[in-house]
Design a protein around this motif. Structure first.
Motif, PDB file in Angstrom:
ATOM      1  N   SER A 161      26.507  16.838  46.545  1.00 43.15           N
ATOM      2  CA  SER A 161      25.146  16.816  47.083  1.00 43.15           C
ATOM      3  C   SER A 161      25.170  16.959  48.597  1.00 43.15           C
ATOM      4  CB  SER A 161      24.453  15.511  46.708  1.00 43.15           C
ATOM      5  OG  SER A 161      24.264  15.444  45.312  1.00 43.15           O
ATOM      6  N   HIS A 164      26.396  20.590  49.496  1.00 48.69           N
ATOM      7  CA  HIS A 164      25.397  21.602  49.180  1.00 48.69           C
ATOM      8  C   HIS A 164      24.150  21.447  50.050  1.00 48.69           C
ATOM      9  CE1 HIS A 164      22.543  24.116  47.124  1.00 48.69           C
ATOM     10  NE2 HIS A 164      21.795  23.072  46.853  1.00 48.69           N
ATOM     11  N   GLY A 165      23.714  20.224  50.243  1.00 45.26           N
ATOM     12  CA  GLY A 165      22.532  19.996  51.060  1.00 45.26           C
ATOM     13  C   GLY A 165      22.730  20.513  52.471  1.00 45.26           C
ATOM     14  N   TYR A 166      23.842  20.131  53.066  1.00 45.75           N
ATOM     15  CA  TYR A 166      24.083  20.559  54.436  1.00 45.75           C
ATOM     16  C   TYR A 166      24.193  22.077  54.526  1.00 45.75           C
ATOM     17  CZ  TYR A 166      25.785  20.646  59.198  1.00 45.75           C
ATOM     18  OH  TYR A 166      25.911  20.881  60.535  1.00 45.75           O
ATOM     19  N   ILE A 169      20.962  24.087  53.889  1.00 47.94           N
ATOM     20  CA  ILE A 169      20.069  24.000  55.043  1.00 47.94           C
ATOM     21  C   ILE A 169      20.597  24.864  56.181  1.00 47.94           C
ATOM     22  CG2 ILE A 169      19.325  22.429  56.873  1.00 47.94           C
ATOM     23  CD1 ILE A 169      19.044  20.272  54.696  1.00 47.94           C
ATOM     24  N   THR A 183      29.131  18.447  62.842  1.00 49.25           N
ATOM     25  CA  THR A 183      28.209  17.564  62.131  1.00 49.25           C
ATOM     26  C   THR A 183      28.556  17.522  60.648  1.00 49.25           C
ATOM     27  OG1 THR A 183      26.471  18.110  63.728  1.00 49.25           O
ATOM     28  CG2 THR A 183      25.779  17.093  61.666  1.00 49.25           C
ATOM     29  N   LEU A 187      29.584  14.287  58.500  1.00 53.36           N
ATOM     30  CA  LEU A 187      28.911  13.945  57.248  1.00 53.36           C
ATOM     31  C   LEU A 187      29.927  13.622  56.160  1.00 53.36           C
ATOM     32  CD1 LEU A 187      26.483  13.851  55.276  1.00 53.36           C
ATOM     33  CD2 LEU A 187      26.618  16.336  55.120  1.00 53.36           C
TER      34      LEU A 187
ATOM     35  N   ALA B 128       8.600  20.501  61.119  1.00 49.80           N
ATOM     36  CA  ALA B 128       9.470  19.935  62.152  1.00 49.80           C
ATOM     37  C   ALA B 128       9.055  18.505  62.487  1.00 49.80           C
ATOM     38  CB  ALA B 128       9.427  20.808  63.403  1.00 49.80           C
ATOM     39  N   PHE B 131      10.473  16.181  60.005  1.00 53.06           N
ATOM     40  CA  PHE B 131      11.881  15.890  60.291  1.00 53.06           C
ATOM     41  C   PHE B 131      11.980  14.855  61.414  1.00 53.06           C
ATOM     42  CE2 PHE B 131      15.841  16.912  62.633  1.00 53.06           C
ATOM     43  CZ  PHE B 131      16.750  16.652  61.622  1.00 53.06           C
ATOM     44  N   TYR B 150      26.735   9.034  67.409  1.00 49.96           N
ATOM     45  CA  TYR B 150      26.122  10.256  66.899  1.00 49.96           C
ATOM     46  C   TYR B 150      24.806  10.496  67.619  1.00 49.96           C
ATOM     47  CZ  TYR B 150      29.383   9.508  63.040  1.00 49.96           C
ATOM     48  OH  TYR B 150      30.514   9.311  62.297  1.00 49.96           O
ATOM     49  N   THR B 153      19.596  13.401  66.320  1.00 51.67           N
ATOM     50  CA  THR B 153      19.290  14.623  65.575  1.00 51.67           C
ATOM     51  C   THR B 153      20.382  14.934  64.551  1.00 51.67           C
ATOM     52  OG1 THR B 153      18.128  15.495  67.504  1.00 51.67           O
ATOM     53  CG2 THR B 153      18.775  17.069  65.787  1.00 51.67           C
ATOM     54  N   ASN B 154      21.625  14.841  65.000  1.00 50.26           N
ATOM     55  CA  ASN B 154      22.721  15.133  64.082  1.00 50.26           C
ATOM     56  C   ASN B 154      22.772  14.123  62.936  1.00 50.26           C
ATOM     57  OD1 ASN B 154      23.299  17.170  65.821  1.00 50.26           O
ATOM     58  ND2 ASN B 154      25.345  16.459  66.405  1.00 50.26           N
ATOM     59  N   GLN B 157      20.099  14.950  60.578  1.00 49.67           N
ATOM     60  CA  GLN B 157      20.481  16.130  59.810  1.00 49.67           C
ATOM     61  C   GLN B 157      21.390  15.749  58.641  1.00 49.67           C
ATOM     62  OE1 GLN B 157      19.473  19.344  60.923  1.00 49.67           O
ATOM     63  NE2 GLN B 157      20.130  20.047  58.916  1.00 49.67           N
ATOM     64  N   MET B 158      22.297  14.823  58.913  1.00 53.10           N
ATOM     65  CA  MET B 158      23.218  14.389  57.849  1.00 53.10           C
ATOM     66  C   MET B 158      22.463  13.660  56.738  1.00 53.10           C
ATOM     67  SD  MET B 158      26.619  13.128  59.870  1.00 53.10           S
ATOM     68  CE  MET B 158      26.379  12.996  61.629  1.00 53.10           C
ATOM     69  N   TRP B 160      19.314  13.896  55.982  1.00 51.30           N
ATOM     70  CA  TRP B 160      18.440  14.817  55.273  1.00 51.30           C
ATOM     71  C   TRP B 160      19.248  15.721  54.342  1.00 51.30           C
ATOM     72  CZ3 TRP B 160      16.104  19.929  57.313  1.00 51.30           C
ATOM     73  CH2 TRP B 160      15.228  20.448  56.359  1.00 51.30           C
ATOM     74  N   SER B 161      20.414  16.166  54.819  1.00 57.02           N
ATOM     75  CA  SER B 161      21.271  16.998  53.980  1.00 57.02           C
ATOM     76  C   SER B 161      21.607  16.286  52.676  1.00 57.02           C
ATOM     77  CB  SER B 161      22.576  17.330  54.718  1.00 57.02           C
ATOM     78  OG  SER B 161      22.319  18.136  55.841  1.00 57.02           O
ATOM     79  N   ALA B 162      21.971  15.024  52.797  1.00 57.33           N
ATOM     80  CA  ALA B 162      22.329  14.258  51.602  1.00 57.33           C
ATOM     81  C   ALA B 162      21.134  14.146  50.664  1.00 57.33           C
ATOM     82  CB  ALA B 162      22.847  12.877  52.000  1.00 57.33           C
ATOM     83  N   HIS B 164      18.316  15.998  50.549  1.00 56.43           N
ATOM     84  CA  HIS B 164      17.898  17.292  50.010  1.00 56.43           C
ATOM     85  C   HIS B 164      18.907  17.822  48.996  1.00 56.43           C
ATOM     86  CE1 HIS B 164      16.654  21.405  49.601  1.00 56.43           C
ATOM     87  NE2 HIS B 164      17.783  21.832  50.112  1.00 56.43           N
ATOM     88  N   GLY B 165      20.175  17.691  49.316  1.00 57.52           N
ATOM     89  CA  GLY B 165      21.195  18.183  48.402  1.00 57.52           C
ATOM     90  C   GLY B 165      21.104  17.502  47.051  1.00 57.52           C
TER      91      GLY B 165
END
Lengths: 202, 202
Positions: A161, A164-166, A169, A183, A187, B128, B131, B150, B153-154, B157-158, B160-162, B164-165
Motif C-alpha cells: 500500500s 503503490h500509494g507513493y 501519486i 521521501t 516512507l 491542494a 492536502f 522531516y 510536507t514530506n 506526503q508519506m 497520504w501515500s499510505a 491512498h495506497g
DNA sequence: ACACTAATGGAACACTGTTCTATAGAGGGC
DNA sequence: GCCCTCTATAGAACAGTGTTCCATTAGTGT
C-alpha cells in the motif's frame, strides 16, 4: 513512377515488436487517452486489422503489457541476500524504479482502468504470484524477529500500500514533496521501523 | 387516452439533484464505464441536452463531483482535539471512511482518469487545500516532538501515500488482507511510530 | 515458379461526447 | 383565466471509438 496501390506488407516477424513498441510509445507519450487501435496501427505502420489477427484486439495488447509488466516486476522484486530487512527495502526501491522506468506498464497494471479490459485468470494469477514475492520477504524478516504480531499477508499488504500509494501519486504528478526518492526511502524505512520489533525498553 | 407526444418537462428545480444523483448512482452501480451522458440522462429522466444546458457537459458533472468530494473530505479531515497524534490517526481513519462511504466521489477524485476531464484551477486549489489540512496535522504533531527531522510536507506526503495506497487497493478489491480496517489501522499507527521520535535509548 | 497464407484498405456497425434544430410544455406577469 | 417568454424536449447529425467483414494482393514456404 507511380505510387504503389497500397502500402507494402509488414513482414510477419516485425509485426509483434512494432505493435507492442507502438503501444508502449503511445502510452508514455500521449497517455492512456491516446491509445486507440487506429493510432497504434498508424505508429506501428500496420493495418488496424492486424491487431485483431495477431493479438486479440486492444484488450489482447493490454493483456500482453500487463503480463510482461508483472513478469519484469516479479523478477525485480526477487532480491535475496543474507539480510532480510535489507532485501525488503531494496525490493521497495526496485518497485519504485520499475514504475518510473516502465511507466507504460505500470499504468496498465495499476493506474488506469481501460474500458472493458479484464485481465485473464492466468494474468491475474501472475499478479498474485508477484504479491507473494513480497510476502516471502516479510516471512524471512519475521524469522529474524521483525513484523512481530502481524500476519505476513497483512504486513505485505501494508508495505505494498505504501509503495503503490507513493508511486502512483508520484506518477500522476501530484507529489508535493521535495526529493522524491528520499521521501520514498523515508516512507519505507519508517514503516519498517514502525512495524518492526516492539519498542518496549529492553 | 393517448400517449403524450413527448415526455413531460422536468421542473427546473428538480433537474440538478436528479442529474447529480444519477451520476453518483451510476458510478456506484456500474462503475466509470457505465457513466455515459445518455445513461445519466435516462436515469435522471431528463433529456441529454439538459446536461449541456445546465452543466458543462460530462466534464462539468465530473467537476461538481470532484468539488463536492473535496469539500466533504476536507471537512472530514478537520479533526482537532487537544491531542495531535490522536487527531492525525482519526483523520486517517476518516479518510478511509470517506472513500468507503463515497466511492463514487473517491473514484472521480483519485482513482479513475476520465477521458478529457481536467479539473479547473479552483478545483485543483481546493484539492491542494485539502492536502494542507493534513500538513497542519503534521505540524501540530511536530510541536509535541513527533516527525522530528522531516519537513511537514514530506511527512504529509508519506501519510497520504499510505492512506491512498491502502484505500485505492481496497476499493479495487485486490486487498489480500483479512480484517481490512484493522490492517489499515496498523499501517497508520505503524507509520506514525516509525516516523515518530528517534528510537535511540533514553 | 507456384500455391497458400495473411496483411491490406475500405466500408460498415453500434457506441461515445457533443452541437444544432424545431417543437411545445412550464412558469411568471397580468 | 390568459398569454408570453423561457427552456426542456426529441431527433438528427458530426467526429471519434472498438470491432467485424470484405475482396484484393503482397509476402512466404515449398
Amino acid at each position: 513512377m507511380a505510387m504503389p496501390r497500397r502500402m507494402l506488407r509488414t513482414p510477419s516477424q516485425r509485426i509483434e515488436p512494432a505493435v507492442l513498441g507502438a503501444v508502449v510509445y503511445i502510452l508514455n507519450e500521449d497517455g492512456p487517452d491516446g491509445l486507440t487501435v487506429r493510432a497504434i496501427a498508424k505508429r506501428a505502420k500496420v493495418a488496424p486489422m492486424t491487431i485483431y489477427n495477431h493479438f486479440n484486439g486492444k484488450n489482447g495488447l493490454l493483456e500482453i503489457v500487463w503480463t510482461d509488466g508483472f513478469s519484469t516486476l516479479q523478477q525485480a522484486l526477487g532480491i535475496e541476500t543474507g539480510d532480510p530487512a535489507h532485501d525488503l527495502i531494496a525490493s521497495a526501491l526496485a518497485y519504485r524504479n520499475f514504475a518510473l522506468e516502465h511507466r507504460a506498464h505500470y499504468t496498465v497494471m495499476f493506474i488506469h482502468h481501460f474500458d472493458g479490459f479484464v485481465p485473464s485468470i492466468p494474468a491475474t494469477q501472475l499478479a498474485a504470484q508477484t504479491f507473494q514475492v513480497l510476502v516471502n520477504h516479510i516471512q524471512r524478516c519475521q524469522a529474524v524477529g521483525l513484523f512481530e504480531g502481524y500476519s505476513a499477508t497483512n504486513a505485505a499488504q501494508m508495505m505494498w500500500s505504501a509503495c503503490h500509494g507513493y508511486v502512483s501519486i508520484e506518477l500522476t504528478s501530484v507529489n508535493f514533496s521535495s526529493d522524491h526518492e528520499g521521501t520514498f526511502r523515508s516512507l519505507i524505512t519508517g514503516l519498517l521501523r514502525g512495524l518492526g520489533p516492539s519498542l518496549s525498553t529492553p
